[in-house]
Write a protein that holds these residues in place. Structure first.
Motif, short mmCIF file in Angstrom:
data_model
loop_
_atom_site.label_atom_id
_atom_site.label_comp_id
_atom_site.label_asym_id
_atom_site.label_seq_id
_atom_site.Cartn_x
_atom_site.Cartn_y
_atom_site.Cartn_z
N GLN A 100 0.86 -1.18 -0.19
CA GLN A 100 -0.07 -0.17 -0.05
C GLN A 100 0.88 1.14 -0.03
OE1 GLN A 100 -2.70 0.46 3.19
NE2 GLN A 100 -3.77 2.03 2.52
N ALA A 101 1.84 1.12 0.74
CA ALA A 101 2.70 2.20 0.94
C ALA A 101 3.58 2.74 -0.57
CB ALA A 101 3.68 2.15 2.02
N PHE A 102 3.90 1.77 -1.11
CA PHE A 102 4.59 1.68 -2.45
C PHE A 102 3.38 2.22 -3.39
CE2 PHE A 102 4.76 -0.03 -6.74
CZ PHE A 102 6.09 0.50 -7.23
N LEU A 103 2.16 1.69 -3.54
CA LEU A 103 1.30 2.39 -4.72
C LEU A 103 0.88 3.88 -4.25
CD1 LEU A 103 -1.22 -0.69 -4.73
CD2 LEU A 103 0.28 0.07 -6.50
N GLU A 104 0.94 4.19 -2.75
CA GLU A 104 0.22 5.57 -2.52
C GLU A 104 1.60 6.53 -3.01
OE1 GLU A 104 -0.54 7.63 1.61
OE2 GLU A 104 -1.02 5.53 1.60
N ASN A 105 2.86 6.04 -2.76
CA ASN A 105 3.90 6.91 -3.17
C ASN A 105 4.01 7.10 -4.66
OD1 ASN A 105 4.81 7.37 -0.57
ND2 ASN A 105 6.49 6.06 -0.61
N PHE A 106 3.78 5.99 -5.26
CA PHE A 106 3.74 5.93 -6.76
C PHE A 106 2.77 6.73 -7.37
CE2 PHE A 106 4.59 4.12 -11.09
CZ PHE A 106 5.67 4.14 -11.15
N LEU A 107 1.51 6.64 -6.70
CA LEU A 107 0.70 7.48 -7.59
C LEU A 107 0.79 8.91 -7.23
CD1 LEU A 107 -2.17 5.06 -6.41
CD2 LEU A 107 -1.82 5.56 -8.86
N GLN A 108 1.10 9.32 -6.07
CA GLN A 108 1.46 10.65 -5.57
C GLN A 108 2.73 11.16 -6.51
OE1 GLN A 108 2.57 10.62 -1.62
NE2 GLN A 108 0.46 10.95 -0.97
N MET A 109 3.48 10.31 -6.98
CA MET A 109 4.68 10.76 -7.74
C MET A 109 3.86 11.15 -9.34
SD MET A 109 7.88 8.04 -7.08
CE MET A 109 8.55 8.47 -8.53
N ILE A 110 3.14 10.22 -9.85
CA ILE A 110 2.31 10.44 -10.98
C ILE A 110 1.58 11.64 -11.08
CG2 ILE A 110 0.44 9.36 -12.44
CD1 ILE A 110 1.19 6.74 -11.56
N ILE A 111 0.83 12.08 -10.10
CA ILE A 111 0.05 13.15 -9.79
C ILE A 111 0.95 14.46 -9.63
CG2 ILE A 111 -1.60 14.59 -8.47
CD1 ILE A 111 -2.83 11.65 -7.78
N GLU A 112 1.94 14.34 -9.11
CA GLU A 112 2.76 15.52 -8.92
C GLU A 112 3.68 15.87 -10.14
OE1 GLU A 112 5.13 14.59 -5.44
OE2 GLU A 112 3.21 14.70 -4.22
N ARG A 113 3.81 14.74 -10.96
CA ARG A 113 4.90 15.15 -12.04
C ARG A 113 3.79 15.85 -13.14
NH1 ARG A 113 5.86 10.70 -15.70
NH2 ARG A 113 7.49 11.92 -16.73
N ARG A 114 2.51 15.80 -13.05
CA ARG A 114 1.59 16.30 -13.92
C ARG A 114 1.67 16.04 -15.58
NH1 ARG A 114 1.06 22.15 -10.77
NH2 ARG A 114 0.33 21.14 -8.86
N GLN A 115 2.44 14.80 -15.66
CA GLN A 115 2.28 14.58 -17.07
C GLN A 115 1.55 13.16 -17.66
OE1 GLN A 115 6.68 14.16 -18.25
NE2 GLN A 115 7.05 16.28 -17.51
N SER A 116 0.70 13.29 -18.42
CA SER A 116 0.02 12.10 -18.42
C SER A 116 -0.87 11.74 -17.15
CB SER A 116 0.58 11.00 -19.36
OG SER A 116 1.41 11.66 -20.53
N VAL A 117 -1.15 12.42 -16.59
CA VAL A 117 -1.79 11.97 -15.16
C VAL A 117 -2.96 11.25 -15.33
CG1 VAL A 117 -2.92 12.51 -13.09
CG2 VAL A 117 -0.88 13.90 -13.90
N ARG A 118 -3.94 11.62 -16.26
CA ARG A 118 -5.32 11.00 -16.68
C ARG A 118 -4.95 9.98 -17.57
NH1 ARG A 118 -10.74 14.12 -18.87
NH2 ARG A 118 -11.93 12.03 -18.92
N LEU A 119 -4.10 9.81 -18.50
CA LEU A 119 -3.97 8.46 -19.02
C LEU A 119 -3.47 7.47 -18.07
CD1 LEU A 119 -3.66 7.54 -22.10
CD2 LEU A 119 -1.31 8.14 -22.04
N ASN A 120 -2.54 7.81 -17.41
CA ASN A 120 -1.97 6.69 -16.45
C ASN A 120 -2.85 6.37 -15.63
OD1 ASN A 120 0.88 6.16 -17.49
ND2 ASN A 120 1.28 8.36 -16.81
N LEU A 121 -3.50 7.22 -14.93
CA LEU A 121 -4.40 6.66 -13.92
C LEU A 121 -5.74 5.85 -14.58
CD1 LEU A 121 -4.69 9.51 -11.33
CD2 LEU A 121 -3.34 7.51 -11.18
N GLU A 122 -6.26 6.43 -15.75
CA GLU A 122 -7.49 5.63 -16.52
C GLU A 122 -6.95 4.17 -16.77
OE1 GLU A 122 -8.72 8.28 -19.63
OE2 GLU A 122 -10.08 9.11 -18.28
N LYS A 123 -5.59 4.22 -17.53
CA LYS A 123 -4.99 2.62 -17.60
C LYS A 123 -4.93 2.03 -16.32
CE LYS A 123 -2.03 1.89 -20.64
NZ LYS A 123 -0.56 1.83 -21.46
N PHE A 124 -4.46 2.50 -15.32
CA PHE A 124 -4.50 1.74 -14.02
C PHE A 124 -5.92 1.21 -13.68
CE2 PHE A 124 -3.59 1.70 -9.34
CZ PHE A 124 -3.24 0.44 -9.18
#
Length: 1540
Positions: A1020-1044
């Motif tokens: 859970q901690a890994f997923l939480e950190n990784f998802l936060q990294m995706i959101i904070e990068r602000r690059q293809s956020v929607r695409l990555n999260l929708e795929k996940f």
């Protein structure tokens, strides 16, 4: 009826009545109220006493069974409540003295028969008699009977301790009681001679034996705990008190004087007086000499007793004018030891090592007492007493020297004490001391080494202060030049001694040091070097002398510009002598050609070691003097001139050491290289020194530096590869074949900053490989707690890993990572190992330039000088990144295709070991490519490996958890985003979850173990950190999260099961993982949404994404709940998920007034889901026991749920939840520790409940609480009901209340305080309720008083708190209970002091009494004890003492009205202080506190205290007041002087 039973007495006296009937009648008469006899109780006691006395006087013949029943009857009567009540009412009942005699006789029989069967009743009778004042008079009135009883009980206790049987408590309890009674009587005796006679005749021998056996017994778990921990110490203290008061009273000192002092001394002091008939010392010696115990024990008992008797003697009589008497007592008591026979030559040397140890320990204690009491005054002894003491100590020293016992630590300590008394005592035997205690002593054990070093350190310090260091080292040189015992002669200076030598050398004048060095050089030049060829003995002497020269030259103060010129010239001359007289001849000797078989000779190896050690010492010292002193002219500079590059490149010894030719040096180097010993290590040191000198030149010769660095590494490569090594103590002269690898590795690692820029990449890889190999050993060596501060290869490698230098050495860091990955690849099964396409093989490939981006900045040389083969074309720099991209794609494909590598258990364990090593790397400081490489390795282990079916599931879970933990460490690094250069974020998430869902089918039967919960947390901690990294990068956020998201939706938890069956027959582990993934995604998105302004486009994107996540999560939760049968508890993983879901629903922007109709915002099915979940949690909450993980999750859900009262199902209200919490708190498994662990969550729930409930509901909650505080609960043994009510009260105090609710609570507060006071009174009667009820009540009362500041206005209600404090027990508690009670009482007092000062003034006596109880308890717990016991327990006592000090300080600073009580507080304090001897640390706190109270005392108070305190207490007060004036008052006045 009375008439019927009045004839009982006649039947008891009648000879016709059988004894069985008599006993029945007597028992009936005692218990029956219908039996009327005049003075019945006394009559019955007299009857049974007469019956027993008559039997033991041989009058009636009785069966053993009848006699035992008579004893049992007497015991029952003595211990009966009826008798105790009669005695309390004032009725006089007594026993005859003959009963005491019979008891003593019975115990005497038990002693002589050496069996302790059937005496339990007799012991119980004597215990009852002694503890009842009106009965104990039969012993206290006739002291002889009490002395006899004490003697018999001591012997019984000794028999029990000496046997192999389990030790019970009965004998020792009675013995302790008897000691207490006798000590009371002893103090009242007026004739000291009579007391002395009693003690020496009857008690001295059994008491000394008892004390010895109590001290030496090896206690077992089977022995009684009370005896082991408490009574044994108590009885030892009582023995010492008895002997002190019985043998050494002040009135007896004149008798001791007459007995001890020689005739002439006495006649000078007391002419014409007759000698006293009492010879106390003679009597004691006789008693100690007679065989009062087993011969095997006798010596040890006497040895232990002698030091005790001498200590007690000194405590009583040691004053300046009595020092001669004290010395004579020492010599007489020493005469009782078996050592005295050795000293006089009477006894043959037949003592065993164990006997020697005992005797020497006794002698050590005697000498310690002499030293600490300052009995030996050198001048006084020489002038007034014809050196009588000196002569005694001198004979002692001779005896110790002639019977060397170097294996016994006490032997060294005795010699050290004699040195401390007067160095002249030992000086005539200085050569023997140096030989037997130092140079030739075979000391290897740490427990012996430490006292040896302390002795030699004392010798060093003594001769250093006397400025006779040369005299000492003359003897050292003499001893060294004697024949060495064997090759195993230990080095002259250990690491500890070298430190002590350095301290002395820094204090000595330089000329004295030069005298010693010249002496050694001259002796070596004239006697040792000419005779070394072919002689192993002389070679060993040469090595010893060389090590001394090395130690002196390395540890003496360096020459500098302020050193006088004569000293500089003399030093230059010394170095020339050393070079020409020793080094040059040795070089010529070593360079001579020899046959192969001759090269292995011991003499040659030792000569080589000596020569190279001296060469290295000479070069190092010469260089240092040249740098630090401008007046110093190096002999090397005179001959060889400056260092040239060519000389350096070819060895260049002539540049450093004059007079040695290059060819000669090469032959010596060849010889030295063949020995893995000191000489080889010195060659490496010399090469390193050469590198440093080249680097100091204006233009460094790069090739020479590279040659030198390569030589150092090559020197130890072959030996390091063998893997055999031992720890090294850091001494150059002791390096052997097994310690050389350690010394070599130490040199390489500690000089990496010098070596690294000049070694090839292959050598860097070699260092990285060795580092990895040795780290595997390091953990094992770390587990073995090595008492010696030695250096091992593992410790060196571990030290480098822990240091901050490794990340700075980027080339090595990169090479180490490559080596680690290569090792991971080697662990894989052979089929996988051979596959070059697998990720691990590609990531450790040797043909990829992983280091290239960091290599150039690492080299501190001109790029033009670097050979061209190290350069790569520009387009090849990205080869490493291309490889990383290729590996990433390969990994994603492998994860999708699902063909993992299967690992056996041994391979899994190896991987875990490597992961542990990887965790030592500073993962957050890795460079970009290394960070990505490390991420890919961990991802490969997670996604592309599986455990075999036979493998331990817990081990596999631990392996996966460790991988996820290390991934989180990488995510915390500054280059964490570099992963996205080679991966799409959604691919990583998909690969991870695919692999974990597949692996989860192995874990279906381990879902309840803690390791599974830990694994889930890590994922859970890994997923939480990784998802936060995706959101904070602000690059293809929607695409990555929708795929996940779409991936999660496509996953089916019931893998391999029909959909209709749901999870019942599916995979619950996969279900939990999937639910956790949904929860994490939902939580991260919700949290981020809350932080963003609504108008932002990213907020709209995430908000749109959250809706399908929530919907899917609802389906997943419902799916899980359907599979959960009615009676089956909820999986813990569900609860955070539903909590997150509810939070997500509540975080949506809402329309006004939705609360009136929740269905307007939440869909009806969703509301039903939450309500169903809520009902399930309320059902399970009371049954959860101590399952903290469930409780905390469930309470967090209730906090969110109860924040929306409209969600309650049906007619349920806040009261339902409070009732469920109350049921939870009354559960059998819920302890105070469990309550503390979930207190935060409980408070948060109650804050929501009370904030949203109505006033009527709050009144119902208050009634529920007050019902729990009713007295019937504690009377009905419902302690948990009381605990739950007390806990709820404390939690209510943590909640913000307002309006009618606040009024209602404070209206009930008087009732609450009264109920708590009554509960405390009842609970204090049961020891088991102290921690469970009393401590929580104290905490609640303190909180109530703090919160009630300005609200509780009736002083009576506050004063009720004092009744609670005065009821609570503070003695006979376990340390943990004591801590809780003490802190509770202190908190209540402090709450009253701070929040209710007006009440305090009216109730000052109650406050002072309550606080005084705390002070007394701290004094009792913090008294000086022989065995201080547990350090943690003592820390608790110290903390309590510190709180007492704070309270004293607060009273003095804040409570001015208490000034009138200051004298009373001081009087209370000193009265208690007089009763105990406090531990210094405890006393420091209490004294600092009472000083502040003394600040309040005016002169009239001090006079009053001096006049009114009893004599003994007055002395204590005077000492305290003198210290106060001397330390505290003077300091305070000094501070005031500088205060504005």
């Amino acid at each position: 009826m009375a008439a019927i039973y009045s004839g009982i007495y006649l039947k008891l006296k009648s000879a016709k009545t059988s004894w069985e009937d008599k006993l029945k009648l007597a028992h009936f008469a005692w218990i029956s109220h219908q039996c009327v006899l005049p003075n019945k109780e006394q009559v019955l006691l007299d009857w049974v006493s007469h019956a027993l006395v008559s039997y033991y006087n041989k009058k009636p013949e009785l069966e053993d069974e009848v006699v035992e029943k008579l004893w049992a009857y007497l015991d029952n009567v003595i211990h009966s409540r009826r008798l105790q009540n009669l005695l309390k009412s004032g009725k006089t009942i007594g026993l005859s003295f003959s009963v005491a005699q019979v008891i003593n006789e019975r115990l005497s029989e038990a002693c002589s028969q050496k069996t302790q069967q059937n005496i339990g009743t007799v012991l119980s009778c004597s215990s009852g008699i002694l503890s009842t004042p009106s009965l104990s008079i039969i012993y206290t009135a006739k002291c002889e009977l009490l002395v006899d009883l004490l003697s018999k009980l001591s012997k019984l206790a000794c028999q029990q301790l000496a046997s192999d049987d389990t030790v019970g408590s009965q004998v020792f309890s009675v013995l302790q009681l008897t000691f207490a009674q006798y000590l009371l009587i002893q103090r009242q005796q007026t004739n000291p001679n009579r007391v002395f006679g009693q003690v020496t005749s009857h008690l001295l021998q059994p008491c000394l034996l008892l004390r010895h056996l109590l001290t030496v017994r090896s206690w077992t778990q089977a022995d009684d705990n009370h005896v082991r921990h408490h009574l044994s110490r108590e009885i030892r203290n009582q023995v010492e008190t008895l002997l002190q008061a019985g043998l050494f009273q002040p009135e007896l000192f004149s008798s001791y004087k007459e007995d001890l002092l020689p005739e002439q001394e006495l006649q000078e002091k007391k002419k014409g007086a007759l000698k006293s008939l009492l010879l106390p010392v003679n009597t004691m010696q006789t008693k100690l000499g007679s065989g009062f115990c087993e011969p095997a024990l006798h010596g040890a008992v006497v040895a232990g007793s002698v030091s005790l008797l001498y200590k007690l003697f000194l405590d009583s009589y040691c004053k300046a004018e009595n020092h001669l008497v004290c010395f004579h007592m020492l010599s007489r008591l020493f005469g009782c030891l078996r050592l005295s026979g050795l000293q006089q030559g009477v006894t043959k040397d037949t003592l065993s090592p164990a006997d020697w140890s005992t005797e020497l320990l006794a002698l050590e204690q005697l000498l310690n007492l002499v030293l600490s009491s300052d009995i030996y005054n050198v001048a006084s002894d020489r002038i007034r007493h014809k050196e009588i003491q000196f002569g005694f100590y001198r004979k002692l020293a001779q005896m110790l020297m002639s019977h060397s016992q170097a294996s016994i630590p006490a032997w060294f300590r005795c010699l050290k004490l004699l040195m401390s008394l007067n160095h002249l005592i030992v000086e005539p035997d200085l050569d023997d001391l140096v030989a037997s205690a130092w140079i030739d002593a075979k000391v290897s054990e740490p427990r012996t080494k430490k006292p040896q070093e302390t002795l030699i350190n004392t010798v060093f310090q003594t001769y250093s202060k006397l400025r006779q260091f040369p005299r000492l080292f003359e003897e050292v040189l003499t001893v060294i030049c004697r024949s060495a015992a064997d090759e195993l002669r230990l080095p002259v200076f250990s690491a500890g001694l070298t430190v002590k030598l350095r301290e002395c050398l820094l204090e000595l004048p330089p000329n004295q040091i030069l005298d010693i060095l010249c002496l050694f050089v001259e002796k070596c030049q004239t006697l040792i070097v000419p005779a070394v060829e072919g002689s192993a003995d002389v070679a060993l002497k040469l090595l010893s002398v060389s090590s001394v020269l090395h130690a002196f030259l390395f540890n003496m103060k360096s020459l500098d510009d302020v050193t006088p010129s004569p000293v500089v010239l003399r030093t230059q001359s010394l170095l020339v002598k050393l070079q020409k007289g020793i080094i040059q001849p040795l070089m010529e000797l070593l360079q001579a050609p020899r046959r192969e078989e001759e090269k292995s000779d011991l003499w040659l190896r030792k000569a080589s070691d000596s020569a190279l050690l001296l060469v290295y010492t000479w070069v190092e010292v010469d260089t240092l003097f040249g740098v630090s002193c401008s007046k110093y002219v190096s002999p090397a500079a005179e001959i060889a001139g400056a260092v040239t590059a060519s000389a350096a490149r070819h060895g260049g010894i002539s540049a450093f050491l004059p007079g040695v030719e290059e060819q000669c040096w090469e032959r010596v180097m060849e010889l030295a290289n063949s020995f893995a010993s000191t000489s080889k290590y010195c060659l490496e040191l010399l090469t390193l020194q050469k590198m440093k000198m080249i680097l100091m030149q204006t233009k460094a010769d790069l090739q020479a530096l590279q040659h030198a660095a390569a030589f150092i590494l090559e020197s130890g490569r072959s030996i390091m590869s063998r893997g055999e090594s031992e720890p090294w103590d850091g001494d150059i002269s002791t390096i052997s074949r097994l310690t050389y690898p350690t010394a070599h590795w130490h040199l390489v690692i500690s000089n990496l900053t010098i070596l690294l820029p000049y070694i090839s990449l292959k050598d860097v890889e070699y260092i990285a490989n060795v580092l990895l190999e040795t780290l595997a050993l390091a953990k094992a060596q770390e587990a073995d707690a090595d008492p010696e501060p030695s250096i091992s290869i593992g410790k060196i490698s571990l030290g480098l890993m822990y240091s901050s230098f490794l990340p700075e050495m980027k080339v090595l860091h990169c090479a180490f990572l490559t080596s680690l990955i290569h090792q991971f690849a080697r662990v894989l099964p052979s089929a996988a190992r051979d596959s070059v396409d697998l990720p691990l093989q590609q990531l450790s490939a040797g043909n990829i330039p992983w280091h290239e981006e960091i290599l150039t900045p690492c080299r501190p040389v001109d790029p033009l000088e670097v050979p061209s083969e190290n350069k790569l074309p520009k387009d090849e720099l990205s080869l490493s990144w291309k490889t990383l991209e290729k590996v990433a794609q390969c990994m994603v494909l492998l994860a999708k295709n699902g063909c993992p590598v299967i690992l056996k258990e041994s391979q899994l364990e190896s991987c875990l070991g490597l992961l542990e090593i990887a965790s030592l790397l500073k993962l957050d400081s890795l460079l970009t490519s290394d960070c990505t490489r490390c991420f890919l390795v961990l991802l490969s282990l997670l996604a592309n490996t599986r455990a075999s079916v036979s493998c331990s599931k817990l081990l596999f879970l631990k392996f996966l958890s460790t991988c996820f933990h290390l991934l989180r460490c990488l995510q915390a690094g500054r280059n964490a985003n570099s992963v996205f250069k080679v991966f799409h974020a959604s691919d990583v998430l998909e690969a991870v979850l695919t692999s974990q869902l597949t692996a989860s089918k192995f874990f279906t039967d381990v879902l309840t173990v803690p390791v599974w919960a830990q694994y889930l947390q890590e994922v859970q901690a890994f997923l939480e950190n990784f998802l936060q990294m995706i959101i904070e990068r602000r690059q293809s956020v929607r695409l990555n999260l929708e795929k996940f998201m779409s991936f999660l939706v496509s996953c089916k938890p019931d893998v391999g099961a029909a959909k209709s069956k749901g999870w019942k027959n599916g995979n619950p582990a996969a279900g939990q993982l999937l639910l956790m993934a949904f929860t994490t995604l939902c939580h991260v998105v919700t949290l981020y949404l809350q932080q963003l302004p609504e108008k932002l486009q990213s907020a709209n994107i995430l908000s749109a994404l959250l809706e399908p996540v929530v919907l899917q999560m609802v389906r997943t939760v419902e799916h899980g709940l359907q599979s959960n049968t009615q009676n089956q508890p909820l999986p813990v993983a569900f609860i955070p998920s539903v909590t997150t879901l509810l939070k997500a629903d509540l975080s949506h922007p809402v329309k006004k007034g939705w609360q009136k109709e929740p269905s307007g915002f939440l869909e009806q099915p969703r509301i039903k889901l939450y309500q169903k979940f809520y009902s399930q949690i309320l059902r399970e909450l009371p049954c959860a026991g101590d399952n903290l993980q469930f409780l905390q999750s469930a309470l967090q859900f209730l906090t969110v749920f109860c924040s929306v009262p409209e969600l309650y199902p049906g007619k349920e209200t806040a009261i339902t939840v409070v009732f469920a919490i109350k049921k939870l708190l009354t559960g059998p498994a819920v302890t105070t520790q469990v309550i503390q662990s979930m207190e935060t969550e409980l408070t948060e729930v109650l804050v929501q409940l009370l904030g949203n409930c109505s006033a009527e509901e709050f009144y119902s909650i208050m009634r529920l609480v007050l019902q729990g505080l009713e007295m019937r609960n504690v009377w009905q043994q419902k302690a948990k009901e009381v605990l739950s009510a007390v806990t709820l009260t404390r939690l209510l105090l943590s909640c913000p209340l307002s309006g009618d609710k606040e009024k209602a609570f404070w209206f009930a507060s008087p009732q609450i305080i009264t109920a708590l006071a009554m509960q405390t009174r009842e609970a204090c009667q049961d020891q088991s309720l102290i921690s469970t009820i009393v401590v929580p009540i104290l905490e609640t009362v303190a909180a109530l008083l703090r919160q009630g500041e300005g609200v509780i206005l009736n002083p009576h209600h506050v004063a009720l708190a004092f009744s609670i404090l005065l009821t609570v027990p503070l003695d006979h508690l376990k340390t943990e209970d004591y801590r809780g009670v003490f802190l509770g009482v202190h908190e209540v007092l402090f709450s009253i002091v701070q929040c209710h000062p007006k009440v305090l003034l009216k109730a000052a006596p109650s406050f002072l009494n309550s606080f005084h109880r705390l002070v007394v308890s701290v004094m009792h717990e913090g008294r000086q004890k022989g065995d201080r016991g547990n350090t943690d327990e003592f820390e608790i006592i110290l903390k309590c003492a510190h709180l007492v000090e704070r309270m004293y300080t607060h009273i003095a600073a804040e409570m001015e009205d208490f000034t009138v009580f200051s004298a009373f507080i001081v009087a209370q304090y000193v009265t208690e202080l007089q009763k105990v001897t406090l531990h210094p640390a405890v006393k420091k706190h209490l004294t600092e506190g009472i000083y502040h109270i003394l600040d309040l005392c005016i002169e009239r108070d001090i006079k009053f205290l001096n006049a009114s305190l009893p004599a003994g207490v007055r002395e204590v007060f005077k000492d305290l007041y003198n210290d106060y004036n001397h330390y505290h008052k003077a300091k305070k006045q000094g501070e005031e002087k500088y205060t504005a």
